[in-house]
Every structure is written in C-alpha cells, then in structure tokens.
Design a protein around this motif. Structure first.
Motif, PDB file in Angstrom:
ATOM      1  N   SER A 159       0.838  -1.204   0.000  1.00 45.45           N
ATOM      2  CA  SER A 159       0.000   0.000   0.000  1.00 45.45           C
ATOM      3  C   SER A 159       0.872   1.253   0.000  1.00 45.45           C
ATOM      4  CB  SER A 159      -0.889   0.049   1.255  1.00 45.45           C
ATOM      5  OG  SER A 159      -1.797  -1.015   1.286  1.00 45.45           O
ATOM      6  N   ARG A 160       0.334   2.318  -0.570  1.00 43.95           N
ATOM      7  CA  ARG A 160       1.044   3.597  -0.564  1.00 43.95           C
ATOM      8  C   ARG A 160       1.051   4.164   0.856  1.00 43.95           C
ATOM      9  NH1 ARG A 160       3.578   6.983  -3.546  1.00 43.95           N
ATOM     10  NH2 ARG A 160       3.252   9.231  -3.628  1.00 43.95           N
ATOM     11  N   PRO A 161       2.190   4.703   1.319  1.00 42.31           N
ATOM     12  CA  PRO A 161       2.289   5.165   2.702  1.00 42.31           C
ATOM     13  C   PRO A 161       1.557   6.473   2.996  1.00 42.31           C
ATOM     14  CG  PRO A 161       4.336   5.589   1.547  1.00 42.31           C
ATOM     15  CD  PRO A 161       3.491   4.774   0.613  1.00 42.31           C
ATOM     16  N   HIS A 162       1.172   7.215   1.958  1.00 45.98           N
ATOM     17  CA  HIS A 162       0.450   8.459   2.205  1.00 45.98           C
ATOM     18  C   HIS A 162      -0.518   8.733   1.051  1.00 45.98           C
ATOM     19  CE1 HIS A 162       4.368   9.351   0.297  1.00 45.98           C
ATOM     20  NE2 HIS A 162       3.666  10.150  -0.480  1.00 45.98           N
ATOM     21  N   ALA A 163      -1.691   9.224   1.415  1.00 45.43           N
ATOM     22  CA  ALA A 163      -2.767   9.475   0.440  1.00 45.43           C
ATOM     23  C   ALA A 163      -2.594  10.857  -0.166  1.00 45.43           C
ATOM     24  CB  ALA A 163      -4.129   9.333   1.121  1.00 45.43           C
ATOM     25  N   ASP A 164      -1.568  11.022  -0.981  1.00 45.60           N
ATOM     26  CA  ASP A 164      -1.170  12.342  -1.446  1.00 45.60           C
ATOM     27  C   ASP A 164      -2.178  12.995  -2.386  1.00 45.60           C
ATOM     28  OD1 ASP A 164      -0.002  10.045  -2.924  1.00 45.60           O
ATOM     29  OD2 ASP A 164       0.473  11.575  -4.403  1.00 45.60           O
ATOM     30  N   GLN A 165      -3.106  12.195  -2.970  1.00 41.99           N
ATOM     31  CA  GLN A 165      -4.097  12.762  -3.888  1.00 41.99           C
ATOM     32  C   GLN A 165      -5.447  13.041  -3.205  1.00 41.99           C
ATOM     33  OE1 GLN A 165      -3.348  13.600  -7.124  1.00 41.99           O
ATOM     34  NE2 GLN A 165      -1.259  13.023  -6.519  1.00 41.99           N
ATOM     35  N   ASP A 166      -5.500  12.852  -1.900  1.00 43.88           N
ATOM     36  CA  ASP A 166      -6.768  13.065  -1.201  1.00 43.88           C
ATOM     37  C   ASP A 166      -7.106  14.558  -1.164  1.00 43.88           C
ATOM     38  OD1 ASP A 166      -8.421  11.072   0.901  1.00 43.88           O
ATOM     39  OD2 ASP A 166      -8.781  13.215   1.135  1.00 43.88           O
ATOM     40  N   PRO A 167      -8.375  14.912  -1.466  1.00 43.82           N
ATOM     41  CA  PRO A 167      -8.753  16.328  -1.438  1.00 43.82           C
ATOM     42  C   PRO A 167      -8.720  16.927  -0.039  1.00 43.82           C
ATOM     43  CG  PRO A 167     -10.676  14.927  -1.812  1.00 43.82           C
ATOM     44  CD  PRO A 167      -9.478  14.051  -1.938  1.00 43.82           C
ATOM     45  N   ASP A 168      -8.797  16.079   0.977  1.00 44.37           N
ATOM     46  CA  ASP A 168      -8.730  16.548   2.356  1.00 44.37           C
ATOM     47  C   ASP A 168      -7.278  16.518   2.817  1.00 44.37           C
ATOM     48  OD1 ASP A 168      -8.893  17.048   5.067  1.00 44.37           O
ATOM     49  OD2 ASP A 168     -10.606  15.716   5.397  1.00 44.37           O
ATOM     50  N   LYS A 169      -6.700  17.674   3.024  1.00 42.23           N
ATOM     51  CA  LYS A 169      -5.288  17.743   3.391  1.00 42.23           C
ATOM     52  C   LYS A 169      -4.989  16.991   4.680  1.00 42.23           C
ATOM     53  CE  LYS A 169      -4.049  22.005   0.965  1.00 42.23           C
ATOM     54  NZ  LYS A 169      -3.461  23.353   1.092  1.00 42.23           N
ATOM     55  N   ALA A 170      -5.986  16.887   5.555  1.00 43.71           N
ATOM     56  CA  ALA A 170      -5.789  16.170   6.810  1.00 43.71           C
ATOM     57  C   ALA A 170      -5.548  14.685   6.585  1.00 43.71           C
ATOM     58  CB  ALA A 170      -6.999  16.374   7.718  1.00 43.71           C
ATOM     59  N   ASP A 171      -6.017  14.178   5.446  1.00 40.84           N
ATOM     60  CA  ASP A 171      -5.861  12.749   5.146  1.00 40.84           C
ATOM     61  C   ASP A 171      -4.651  12.444   4.281  1.00 40.84           C
ATOM     62  OD1 ASP A 171      -8.081  11.939   6.591  1.00 40.84           O
ATOM     63  OD2 ASP A 171      -9.454  12.171   4.892  1.00 40.84           O
ATOM     64  N   GLN A 172      -3.971  13.461   3.786  1.00 46.59           N
ATOM     65  CA  GLN A 172      -2.889  13.223   2.830  1.00 46.59           C
ATOM     66  C   GLN A 172      -1.664  12.555   3.451  1.00 46.59           C
ATOM     67  OE1 GLN A 172      -2.077  16.921   0.801  1.00 46.59           O
ATOM     68  NE2 GLN A 172      -4.035  16.896  -0.300  1.00 46.59           N
ATOM     69  N   SER A 173      -1.537  12.629   4.763  1.00 47.93           N
ATOM     70  CA  SER A 173      -0.403  11.979   5.423  1.00 47.93           C
ATOM     71  C   SER A 173      -0.742  10.559   5.874  1.00 47.93           C
ATOM     72  CB  SER A 173       0.047  12.810   6.632  1.00 47.93           C
ATOM     73  OG  SER A 173      -1.008  12.914   7.584  1.00 47.93           O
ATOM     74  N   LYS A 174      -1.983  10.135   5.688  1.00 42.71           N
ATOM     75  CA  LYS A 174      -2.407   8.809   6.122  1.00 42.71           C
ATOM     76  C   LYS A 174      -2.081   7.761   5.055  1.00 42.71           C
ATOM     77  CE  LYS A 174      -6.297  10.598   8.844  1.00 42.71           C
ATOM     78  NZ  LYS A 174      -7.777  10.583   9.007  1.00 42.71           N
ATOM     79  N   PRO A 175      -1.847   6.513   5.467  1.00 41.08           N
ATOM     80  CA  PRO A 175      -1.602   5.459   4.477  1.00 41.08           C
ATOM     81  C   PRO A 175      -2.885   5.119   3.723  1.00 41.08           C
ATOM     82  CG  PRO A 175      -1.709   4.514   6.669  1.00 41.08           C
ATOM     83  CD  PRO A 175      -1.735   6.014   6.848  1.00 41.08           C
ATOM     84  N   VAL A 176      -2.717   4.590   2.524  1.00 41.59           N
ATOM     85  CA  VAL A 176      -3.854   4.241   1.674  1.00 41.59           C
ATOM     86  C   VAL A 176      -4.288   2.805   1.969  1.00 41.59           C
ATOM     87  CG1 VAL A 176      -4.640   3.990  -0.713  1.00 41.59           C
ATOM     88  CG2 VAL A 176      -3.018   5.807  -0.113  1.00 41.59           C
ATOM     89  N   THR A 177      -5.592   2.613   2.131  1.00 40.48           N
ATOM     90  CA  THR A 177      -6.118   1.265   2.353  1.00 40.48           C
ATOM     91  C   THR A 177      -5.847   0.367   1.156  1.00 40.48           C
ATOM     92  OG1 THR A 177      -7.849   2.195   3.771  1.00 40.48           O
ATOM     93  CG2 THR A 177      -8.196  -0.048   2.923  1.00 40.48           C
ATOM     94  N   ALA A 178      -5.925   0.944  -0.033  1.00 36.83           N
ATOM     95  CA  ALA A 178      -5.478   0.287  -1.267  1.00 36.83           C
ATOM     96  C   ALA A 178      -6.267  -0.969  -1.614  1.00 36.83           C
ATOM     97  CB  ALA A 178      -3.983  -0.017  -1.203  1.00 36.83           C
ATOM     98  N   ALA A 179      -7.584  -0.868  -1.579  1.00 40.02           N
ATOM     99  CA  ALA A 179      -8.420  -1.989  -2.004  1.00 40.02           C
ATOM    100  C   ALA A 179      -8.282  -2.227  -3.502  1.00 40.02           C
ATOM    101  CB  ALA A 179      -9.883  -1.723  -1.637  1.00 40.02           C
ATOM    102  N   ASN A 180      -8.370  -1.157  -4.288  1.00 35.60           N
ATOM    103  CA  ASN A 180      -8.244  -1.304  -5.735  1.00 35.60           C
ATOM    104  C   ASN A 180      -6.792  -1.225  -6.175  1.00 35.60           C
ATOM    105  OD1 ASN A 180      -9.225  -1.650  -8.377  1.00 35.60           O
ATOM    106  ND2 ASN A 180      -9.325   0.549  -8.739  1.00 35.60           N
ATOM    107  N   ASP A 181      -6.052  -0.268  -5.633  1.00 38.16           N
ATOM    108  CA  ASP A 181      -4.677  -0.032  -6.046  1.00 38.16           C
ATOM    109  C   ASP A 181      -3.733  -1.006  -5.357  1.00 38.16           C
ATOM    110  OD1 ASP A 181      -2.312   0.906  -6.976  1.00 38.16           O
ATOM    111  OD2 ASP A 181      -2.473   2.906  -6.116  1.00 38.16           O
ATOM    112  N   GLY A 182      -3.833  -2.245  -5.793  1.00 37.52           N
ATOM    113  CA  GLY A 182      -2.968  -3.287  -5.254  1.00 37.52           C
ATOM    114  C   GLY A 182      -3.738  -4.552  -4.936  1.00 37.52           C
ATOM    115  N   ALA A 183      -4.659  -4.452  -3.965  1.00 37.07           N
ATOM    116  CA  ALA A 183      -5.335  -5.665  -3.490  1.00 37.07           C
ATOM    117  C   ALA A 183      -6.217  -6.299  -4.551  1.00 37.07           C
ATOM    118  CB  ALA A 183      -6.162  -5.352  -2.244  1.00 37.07           C
ATOM    119  N   SER A 184      -6.787  -5.504  -5.455  1.00 36.41           N
ATOM    120  CA  SER A 184      -7.690  -6.072  -6.467  1.00 36.41           C
ATOM    121  C   SER A 184      -6.954  -7.040  -7.385  1.00 36.41           C
ATOM    122  CB  SER A 184      -8.354  -4.957  -7.281  1.00 36.41           C
ATOM    123  OG  SER A 184      -7.409  -4.209  -8.032  1.00 36.41           O
ATOM    124  N   GLY A 185      -5.777  -6.645  -7.860  1.00 42.12           N
ATOM    125  CA  GLY A 185      -5.013  -7.532  -8.730  1.00 42.12           C
ATOM    126  C   GLY A 185      -4.579  -8.796  -8.014  1.00 42.12           C
TER     127      GLY A 185
END
Length: 340
Positions: A126-152
């Motif tokens: 998973s990506r360590p930070h949600a840099d594309q999140d529109p909420d700046k408060a969430d941009q430092s959080k890790p991505v759950t990555a259901a589609n971006d990784g886990a789906s494949g």
C-alpha cells in the motif's frame, strides 16, 4: 496502482469509426485462427472479492508495518494451499528519500516443471500516504489500497484456486508474482536512477522497487518467460482498460491477444480498443531489465486520462470494488492461459 506516472499523457486516441475496417479484418482473421479454442473454467468473482477484503482487513500494507508482514504471510499461505511452489524474495529496498524497507516479493509457480511459462503479476503493498486526497488532513495517512494493489492480488489468488480445483489444467507453466514496494515513490521528485541502470529513457522516481529487484534477481537461475501480464487497479465499478502505451511498444501481440479474448467473452466495455498513454509501472523493469515482454492491464479514464477517482486517497476502500469488473478481468486471464 502506484506511482503510475503517465509519461506521455496521450489523450487516448479513440476514433471508433476509423477502426471499424481494421476491426472487421482482424475479426475475420481471428475467426480462422480460433478454431480449437479451449473453454476455461468459470472465474468466481465472489471468491476474488473475499480475497481482496481479507487483505484490506489487515490494514494498509505499508512496508515495515505489522499489517505488511501479516498480509505477506497470508499470501504465502494461500498460494501454498492452492498447490503452488512458493518462493519468497526478501530484500531491503532503499527509497527515494533514503528509507530502508524490509520488502518481500512472493512468487507462486503453477506447473513448475513446464518449460513454457508466463508471468501474472500485481503489487501487494500500500502507498504510505494518500497524497491525492482532497482533504489535506488525510494526505499523510496510508492508503487502504483496495483497488490499487489488493484487487489484482485477489484476482490472481482466485485464478490459482480455480486452476488448482479444475480437472483440466492449462499446459503452460504460470508464475504468479506479487511485487512489493511498488508504491513508495514521490511523484514530485524527478530522478534518473532507472536511466542510469539501463540506459532507458524512462524514470521510476522511486516507484516499482520490488519489480526492479525481481528483474535483476530472477527467482530461478536462467529463468525466462514467454510473456507477462501485470494487473493494476482492476476492481473498480465501470473500469476501463485501454491499450497502455509501453505495453504496445514492448508486446503488442500480447496486448491484442488479451483484448481480443476479452471481446470474444463479451467484455469489450472494460477492455476498450483504444490506445492509452505510457505509464511507468511494474511491467517496465521486466521488459527493459529481464527482457520478458510484459503488458499492463490498468484502469485509466478513456479520453481524459488519469486513474479511478479514489486513486491515492483515503477512499480507496472496499466500496470501490465491483464483482462484475473482477469477473471480466479474471475470466479473460483464465481464457488466455488455457489457450496457450
């Protein structure tokens, strides 16, 4: 999907009317060539969905975290359960910002004695930070990555289970490769590290560390594969997969075979007959370093470019995963490998 930097934001050249003549010609040729098609077993999208959900429930699979270790152990156990010969590549990856990651590529071989082999791959971290999140408060959080990784990964686990439980097996050998440390890069930091390694004009910018390691340290001495298929972000509702630019450069016959197979199965709304942009992804190192032709099945927006809306955000969770998309991708892959 990770770092996917669109190197050429080629605004997908889709001119359906101009393609009709060529399409009809290729269909005619295809009909002649497909006289002895093997029907693959049915792909269970519910099962694939469950494998994705299981990964997500471990938490974000960021290297150097317990969730990452636990998920890796789960993937190894499932591949062994499905009768795969499993190889683990443990390595330490150095990130663009100097961090050391305890990483692990996981390889499961089906029919390991077969000389003709194909690679089916996806990244599992998973990506360590949600840099594309529109909420700046969430941009430092890790991505759950259901589609971006886990789906494949979920699709490939179900493919392995389906083959293992089927009375009829494909004759080709299949190596399922789960690449690690794909999604740590910094899209704002340019680097020439990949160019220095290979003389290639494409830069990685700190992404795709696991696939680069695998390409330089193949899991078996003298290993080679006929071709490879990478899955990245293959689970979202209404996903569209254009013919990615580097895939068409390195392995156009593989691309066309996969897309034609999907069309015959009725999945052309997903596998769109359109040229896509060039994307730096885990298929690049196998092509340029290991010299294994590998294509990328990746969700991109037709016409406008870019990726699915929750890409690199805190919203990349199970609400994005659609069983119809999983079925289209999984059934297409099964049909391809059963007809090798």
């Amino acid at each position: 999907m990770s770092r996917h930097i669109i190197l050429s934001v080629v605004a997908f050249l889709v001119t359906v009317s101009a393609c009709k003549t060529k399409q009809s010609q290729s269909d005619a040729t295809e009909t002649t060539e497909q006289t002895n098609v093997v029907t693959a077993p049915s792909f269970n999208a519910d099962s694939a969905y469950t494998y994705i959900d299981k990964q997500v429930k471990f938490g974000p699979r960021v290297p150097n975290t317990p969730a990452h270790v636990n998920t890796g152990n789960y993937l190894v156990a499932k591949l062994k359960q499905f009768g795969c010969e499993v190889t683990e590549q443990n390595f330490v990856a150095t990130t663009w910002d100097g961090k050391k990651l305890n990483a692990r590529n996981i390889i499961g071989a089906i029919n390991p004695k077969a000389t003709k082999r194909i690679v089916l791959a996806s990244h599992w971290d998973s990506r360590p930070h949600a840099d594309q999140d529109p909420d700046k408060a969430d941009q430092s959080k890790p991505v759950t990555a259901a589609n971006d990784g886990a789906s494949g990964v979920g699709v490939l686990l179900e493919l392995a289970r389906t083959i293992q439980q089927s009375q009829q097996k494909p004759t080709v050998g299949i190596d399922i490769v789960f690449f690690d440390a794909e999604d740590w890069g910094n899209g704002d930091k340019a680097s020439n590290d990949f160019e220095k390694e290979t003389g290639n004009q494409y830069d990685y910018i700190g992404f795709c560390l696991g696939s680069r390691y695998w390409a330089k340290n193949l899991h078996k001495p003298g290993y080679s594969a006929y071709y490879g298929i990478l899955l990245d972000m293959v689970g979202a509702k209404g996903a569209t997969f254009a013919k990615e630019g580097l895939s068409m450069q390195f392995a156009p016959s593989v691309v066309n075979n996969v897309w034609q197979t999907a069309s015959r199965l009725g999945y052309s709304q997903y596998f769109v007959d359109a040229q896509g942009g060039q994307i730096t992804d885990d298929h690049l190192a196998p092509n340029t370093i290991a010299k294994i032709p590998m294509i990328d099945i990746i969700h991109t927006n037709i016409g406008s470019g870019g990726f699915f809306p929750a890409w690199h955000t805190a919203e990349d969770d199970m609400s994005n995963i659609d069983r119809n998309t999983l079925k289209a991708v999984g059934q297409t892959l099964l049909q391809v490998v059963y007809n090798e």
